[in-house]
Design an enzyme around this catalytic site. Sequence first.
Site, PDB file in Angstrom:
ATOM      1  N   CYS A  74       1.462  -0.751  -0.182  1.00  0.00           N
ATOM      2  CA  CYS A  74      -0.104  -0.065   0.041  1.00  0.00           C
ATOM      3  C   CYS A  74       1.017   1.193  -0.308  1.00  0.00           C
ATOM      4  O   CYS A  74       1.491   0.783   1.199  1.00  0.00           O
ATOM      5  CB  CYS A  74      -1.167   0.261   1.681  1.00  0.00           C
ATOM      6  SG  CYS A  74      -2.641   1.244   1.260  1.00  0.00           S
ATOM      7  N   CYS A 184      -0.696   3.980  -6.522  1.00  0.00           N
ATOM      8  CA  CYS A 184      -1.254   2.933  -5.721  1.00  0.00           C
ATOM      9  C   CYS A 184      -1.164   1.521  -5.859  1.00  0.00           C
ATOM     10  O   CYS A 184      -1.366   1.345  -7.390  1.00  0.00           O
ATOM     11  CB  CYS A 184      -2.408   3.786  -5.456  1.00  0.00           C
ATOM     12  SG  CYS A 184      -3.996   2.857  -4.342  1.00  0.00           S
TER      13      CYS A 184
HETATM   14  N1  DGL Z   1      -3.922   0.138  -2.313  1.00  0.00           N
HETATM   15  C1  DGL Z   1      -3.443   1.231  -1.625  1.00  0.00           C
HETATM   16  C2  DGL Z   1      -2.267   1.826  -2.189  1.00  0.00           C
HETATM   17  O1  DGL Z   1      -1.509   1.680  -2.814  1.00  0.00           O
HETATM   18  C3  DGL Z   1      -4.601   2.310  -0.254  1.00  0.00           C
HETATM   19  C4  DGL Z   1      -5.365   2.910  -1.537  1.00  0.00           C
HETATM   20  C5  DGL Z   1      -6.432   3.578  -0.738  1.00  0.00           C
HETATM   21  O2  DGL Z   1      -6.837   2.856   0.833  1.00  0.00           O
HETATM   22  O3  DGL Z   1      -6.983   4.493  -0.255  1.00  0.00           O
HETATM   23  O4  DGL Z   1      -1.671   3.722  -1.608  1.00  0.00           O
END
Ligand code: DGL
Length: 260
Positions: A74, A184
């Site tokens: 993440c 993301c």
């Molecule tokens: N998948 C996440 C990232 O890589 C987070 C997305 C979220 O929860 O806003 O930033």
Amino acid sequence: MSRNAPIGIFDSGMGGLSVWRELRRELPCESVVYLADGKNCPYGERSAEEIASLTRAAVEELLARGAKLIIVACNTATAMAIDMLRKDYDIPFVGMEPAVKPAALSSRSGVIGILATQAALAGGLFRATSARYSSQVEILSAVGEGFVEVVERGAEESPEAESLVRRVLEPMIEAGADRIVLGCTHYPFLEGSMRRVIGTREVELVNPAPAVVRRAKWLLEQSGELAEEGHKAELSFVTFADDEYLARLKARATNIDECR
Ligand code: DGL
């Protein structure tokens, strides 16, 4: 720590499965515990303190399940919490690197785009990496508004998804960007919509997931903790959300695993 102990992977939701997919391809003998918070997703608009404390809760859970290394799949949690994790816990952590460098070095137009959450773009990691390359390329950044929610719902192939993607991607391409960094882990699931928006234009999507997995592999090689050859991987899934979410998470992972 046993060599055959699992690798832990954590994301606010299902996006980290884009990293899990690479992990399954690259290290098929490794057991993996995937933790998707799910209950508090999206993280992108939360405060730094909230994101750090949710990340800590997830890490505690993965440690309780015997993780030998944790991938923070993440970008948002990496941006807000990776330094704290490395200071407070005694196992290796691999975070998401914003792939600004490969995009900047390979761009022909001299313009690159970065798509990420609001919190990730505000974090020190993105700002420092962008500053390093800003004299070589023009860097455009934008939040993928609504992208995470659409992927969480499994609606990434819908007309709604394509129109959300078009709204953010089109201005970047019109401004000359020929590399788009997927900052993301949810965003690679929108690749189909992105490719339809890009059409025949020469624009490449840059996904850091393979490099992140190679880094995890290298660390395990160095510490002699890669799973034994022929070890039968156990794949488990955990969430802070409900059973319905867990069932969708597992179904999605099974589908990804069959297509890898
Ligand atoms: N998948 C996440 C990232 O890589 C987070 C997305 C979220 O929860 O806003 O930033």
